[in-house]
Design a protein around this motif. Structure first.
Motif, short mmCIF file in Angstrom:
data_model
loop_
_atom_site.label_atom_id
_atom_site.label_comp_id
_atom_site.label_asym_id
_atom_site.label_seq_id
_atom_site.Cartn_x
_atom_site.Cartn_y
_atom_site.Cartn_z
N SER A 127 14.21 7.05 -20.94
CA SER A 127 13.73 6.51 -21.22
C SER A 127 14.98 5.63 -22.35
CB SER A 127 12.62 5.66 -22.14
OG SER A 127 11.90 6.30 -20.82
N SER A 133 11.60 1.78 -16.69
CA SER A 133 11.85 1.13 -15.22
C SER A 133 12.22 1.69 -14.71
CB SER A 133 11.27 0.63 -14.60
OG SER A 133 9.63 0.51 -15.41
N SER A 366 4.99 3.02 -14.63
CA SER A 366 4.63 1.93 -14.62
C SER A 366 3.69 1.85 -14.06
CB SER A 366 4.91 0.62 -14.74
OG SER A 366 5.75 -0.06 -14.60
N GLU A 368 3.25 -1.00 -11.77
CA GLU A 368 3.57 -1.92 -11.11
C GLU A 368 5.24 -1.42 -9.99
OE1 GLU A 368 3.81 -2.26 -14.01
OE2 GLU A 368 1.83 -4.33 -14.20
#
Ligand code: FAD
Length: 381
Positions: A127, A133, A366, A368
């Motif tokens: 990250s 993401s 995540s 999502e």
């Protein structure tokens, strides 16, 4: 690998000895580590000495050469001490596997033995401040110059960021928009141009150190490239499966712990002349929590076995990761509610659960992103 692998006598003995070890070396100190925002190296070294780090690594590098079931036991028992211990599984089962799978003989001999003893703690840096993401959009660059890669960029939210000795860094060796140019480099402590920035102040997981890493004309020897240049995406996608399984397992353990706290508290706390567990509303609430926790465990057990059998479990991993971490958040919330005002007080364990579970739906992909993977696998996206 059979359904009743947990009944195996060697597994039971291993779990018992780990429990005894944690009762002596972990539990009494855990609250101090939460305060200090760090698990001391001394504890890592003791874990290593007792064979509790990376037990799956082959014996020729100092490991025990055992299966993933031993990693499951270690994750479960350390998680019961506190979720702030997650750096242990991150090291043993999420980062070191990159070295074992993609490292050369020389790299494995150089790093693996110390990862097993705890002399080396590891981290993985994917990250960045601008992207999490959308991993393919990372901006950290890596340009080959003779025997070195010159790396520039920054990484954030890196677990074990401060305590690690070696970090697997995802960077772009080819400036493409997609994931094609991603490579994995191992940066070692003391490498010129490698800096650890501030320790991030998190709302939970206090004993787990999380930091920013800065690379400024950082000179990483070309011999520290893991696997082939440009193949990093493939390696990440492969190893992220086990990472997500471990996070789902950690959430499951927390949900089971929170349920037990809710049962114990509600049976002992009285209001209006009877235990609060005897109000039908609360009894039904606990019954719902117990049902969700059981469903999570059943799904997970099946997944763990299929993972150990080497089956393709990408869809089920994504399902487990989002559903169990969300379920854990629901269960912890309800358990805290049952504690009333005491649930908001530090001396009640459920308060820590509440802080610690929140990040589980975010890291390692995540909720999502997990749903996106499932939808793609189903053929919708
Ligand atoms: C405690 C902690 C430890 C961590 N440890 C590490 C580590 O060791 N190494 C590491 O590399 N990273 C680590 N991370 C980072 C973590 O993996 C990222 O936070 C995560 O991937 C999300 O990225 P982001 O924070 O940039 O959010 P973003 O990607 O900016 O997403 C923001 C929101 O948008 C949603 N979103 C994004 N894309 C879509 C989409 N296509 N459809 C629908 N919704 C979308 C996300 O789900 C999220 O809700 C850690 C994070 C935390 C909190």
């Amino acid at each position: 690998m059979t359904e009743n692998w947990r009944d195996n006598q060697e597994i039971r003995i291993f779990r018992d000895s780990l429990r005894k070890f944690l009762e002596k070396e972990g539990i009494p100190y855990f609250n101090d580590w939460e305060e200090q925002r760090m698990i001391p190296r001394e504890f890592w070294l003791k874990m290593g000495k007792n064979g509790f780090l990376c037990p799956w690594v082959e014996e020729e590098y100092g490991g025990l050469g055992v299966g993933f079931e031993y990693s499951i036991i270690i994750s479960e028992e350390t998680m019961k001490v506190g979720a702030g211990m997650l750096g242990i599984a991150l090291h043993s089962d999420m980062v070191v596997p990159y070295i074992a799978s993609y490292g050369t003989q020389e790299q494995k001999r150089r790093w693996l033995p110390k990862c097993i003893t705890g002399e080396f703690v590891t981290a993985i840096a994917m990250s960045e401040p601008g992207t999490g993401s959308d991993l393919a959009a990372i901006k950290t660059t890596s340009v080959r110059a003779g025997d070195f890669y010159i790396v520039n960029g920054s990484k954030t939210f890196i677990s074990n960021g401060l305590c690690s000795d070696i970090v697997v860094v995802a960077c772009k060796t080819e400036q493409t928009n997609g994931h094609k140019g991603i490579s994995l480099l191992v940066v070692e402590e003391g490498t010129p141009g490698f800096q650890r920035s501030r320790k991030l102040k998190k709302i939970g997981l206090h004993s787990q150190d999380t930091a920013e890493l800065i690379f400024q004309d950082c000179r990483i020897p070309a011999s520290n490239l893991l696997g082939e240049e440009g193949q990093g995406w493939k390696y990440l996608m492969s190893k992220l499966q086990q990472e997500r399984i471990i996070v789902a397992l950690e959430a499951q353990i927390m949900a089971e712990g929170a349920l037990q706290l809710a049962i114990d508290y509600s049976k002992n706390r009285t209001a209006f002349g009877k235990p609060i567990s005897q109000f039908q509303h609360n009894a039904f609430k606990v019954a719902e929590m117990a049902t969700e926790v059981k469903i999570g465990r059943q799904f997970l057990e099946h997944l763990l076995i299929n993972h150990m059998k080497g089956k393709d479990v990408v869809t089920e991993v994504s399902m487990a990761k989002w559903w169990i971490t969300e379920m854990c958040n629901r269960v912890v919330y309800q358990a805290q509610q049952l504690h009333g005002g005491y649930g908001y007080m530090e001396e009640y364990e459920i308060a820590r659960y509440f802080r610690d579970t929140r990040a589980q739906t975010m890291y390692a992909g995540s909720t999502e992103i997990m749903k996106q993977i499932i939808a793609k696998k189903i053929g919708l996206l």
